[in-house]
Design a protein around this motif. Structure first.
Motif, PDB file in Angstrom:
ATOM      1  N   ALA A   5       0.830  -1.200   0.000  1.00  0.00           N
ATOM      2  CA  ALA A   5       0.000   0.000   0.000  1.00  0.00           C
ATOM      3  C   ALA A   5       0.864   1.248   0.000  1.00  0.00           C
ATOM      4  O   ALA A   5       2.009   1.234   0.441  1.00  0.00           O
ATOM      5  N   ILE A   6       0.291   2.321  -0.500  1.00  0.00           N
ATOM      6  CA  ILE A   6       0.914   3.637  -0.465  1.00  0.00           C
ATOM      7  C   ILE A   6      -0.011   4.513   0.373  1.00  0.00           C
ATOM      8  O   ILE A   6      -1.191   4.645   0.069  1.00  0.00           O
ATOM      9  N   HIS A   7       0.528   5.082   1.450  1.00  0.00           N
ATOM     10  CA  HIS A   7      -0.249   5.893   2.382  1.00  0.00           C
ATOM     11  C   HIS A   7       0.198   7.350   2.275  1.00  0.00           C
ATOM     12  O   HIS A   7       1.399   7.635   2.312  1.00  0.00           O
ATOM     13  N   TYR A   8      -0.760   8.254   2.172  1.00  0.00           N
ATOM     14  CA  TYR A   8      -0.477   9.685   2.082  1.00  0.00           C
ATOM     15  C   TYR A   8      -0.885  10.376   3.383  1.00  0.00           C
ATOM     16  O   TYR A   8      -2.003  10.195   3.856  1.00  0.00           O
ATOM     17  N   THR A   9       0.039  11.163   3.949  1.00  0.00           N
ATOM     18  CA  THR A   9      -0.199  11.900   5.183  1.00  0.00           C
ATOM     19  C   THR A   9       0.301  13.328   4.989  1.00  0.00           C
ATOM     20  O   THR A   9       1.344  13.545   4.372  1.00  0.00           O
ATOM     21  N   ALA A  15      -2.693  14.901   8.901  1.00  0.00           N
ATOM     22  CA  ALA A  15      -3.983  14.355   8.477  1.00  0.00           C
ATOM     23  C   ALA A  15      -3.764  13.188   7.522  1.00  0.00           C
ATOM     24  O   ALA A  15      -2.878  13.225   6.662  1.00  0.00           O
ATOM     25  N   ASP A  16      -4.567  12.148   7.677  1.00  0.00           N
ATOM     26  CA  ASP A  16      -4.548  11.013   6.765  1.00  0.00           C
ATOM     27  C   ASP A  16      -5.223  11.459   5.480  1.00  0.00           C
ATOM     28  O   ASP A  16      -6.389  11.865   5.477  1.00  0.00           O
ATOM     29  N   MET A  17      -4.496  11.419   4.373  1.00  0.00           N
ATOM     30  CA  MET A  17      -5.018  11.889   3.098  1.00  0.00           C
ATOM     31  C   MET A  17      -5.494  10.744   2.212  1.00  0.00           C
ATOM     32  O   MET A  17      -6.002  10.982   1.121  1.00  0.00           O
ATOM     33  N   CYS A  57      -1.862  18.566   2.574  1.00  0.00           N
ATOM     34  CA  CYS A  57      -3.306  18.449   2.393  1.00  0.00           C
ATOM     35  C   CYS A  57      -3.877  19.767   1.865  1.00  0.00           C
ATOM     36  O   CYS A  57      -3.222  20.815   1.872  1.00  0.00           O
ATOM     37  N   GLU A  58      -5.120  19.703   1.434  1.00  0.00           N
ATOM     38  CA  GLU A  58      -5.790  20.862   0.858  1.00  0.00           C
ATOM     39  C   GLU A  58      -5.866  22.032   1.849  1.00  0.00           C
ATOM     40  O   GLU A  58      -5.647  23.181   1.481  1.00  0.00           O
ATOM     41  N   HIS A  59      -6.152  21.749   3.112  1.00  0.00           N
ATOM     42  CA  HIS A  59      -6.284  22.814   4.110  1.00  0.00           C
ATOM     43  C   HIS A  59      -4.942  23.506   4.368  1.00  0.00           C
ATOM     44  O   HIS A  59      -4.884  24.740   4.450  1.00  0.00           O
ATOM     45  N   CYS A  60      -3.885  22.730   4.507  1.00  0.00           N
ATOM     46  CA  CYS A  60      -2.562  23.323   4.727  1.00  0.00           C
ATOM     47  C   CYS A  60      -2.084  24.060   3.484  1.00  0.00           C
ATOM     48  O   CYS A  60      -1.454  25.119   3.585  1.00  0.00           O
ATOM     49  N   HIS A  61      -2.391  23.531   2.314  1.00  0.00           N
ATOM     50  CA  HIS A  61      -2.027  24.207   1.067  1.00  0.00           C
ATOM     51  C   HIS A  61      -2.705  25.568   0.997  1.00  0.00           C
ATOM     52  O   HIS A  61      -2.091  26.577   0.633  1.00  0.00           O
TER      53      HIS A  61
END
Length: 78
Positions: A5-9, A15-17, A57-61
């Protein structure tokens, strides 16, 4: 063969993306375009071979876009 698996954080707020668990070519994800230092900065690997990607993540961006001076910090969320 086990499926990896590839996990994005998010590298700022943790945040778990999301995750991908199907077989995907790294060229489709852009991982192969990263230079070695950038790979070391954003990728980690589990003993089972899973890949963890530290992204934004979108919010931090959005926060970074509104406040460009935050780019100077390794993490701006306490």
């Amino acid at each position: 063969m086990d499926e990896l698996a590839i996990h994005y954080t998010c590298k700022h707020c943790e945040a778990d993306m999301g995750s991908l668990s199907q077989t995907v070519e790294t060229s489709h994800l852009g991982i192969d375009t990263l230079d070695q230092s950038h790979r070391e900065e954003v990728l980690t690997y589990d003993d089972n071979g899973d890949i963890h990607v530290r992204a934004i993540c979108e919010h931090c961006h959005e926060a970074l876009t509104r406040n460009p001076a935050l780019y100077e910090l390794d993490s701006f969320i306490q």
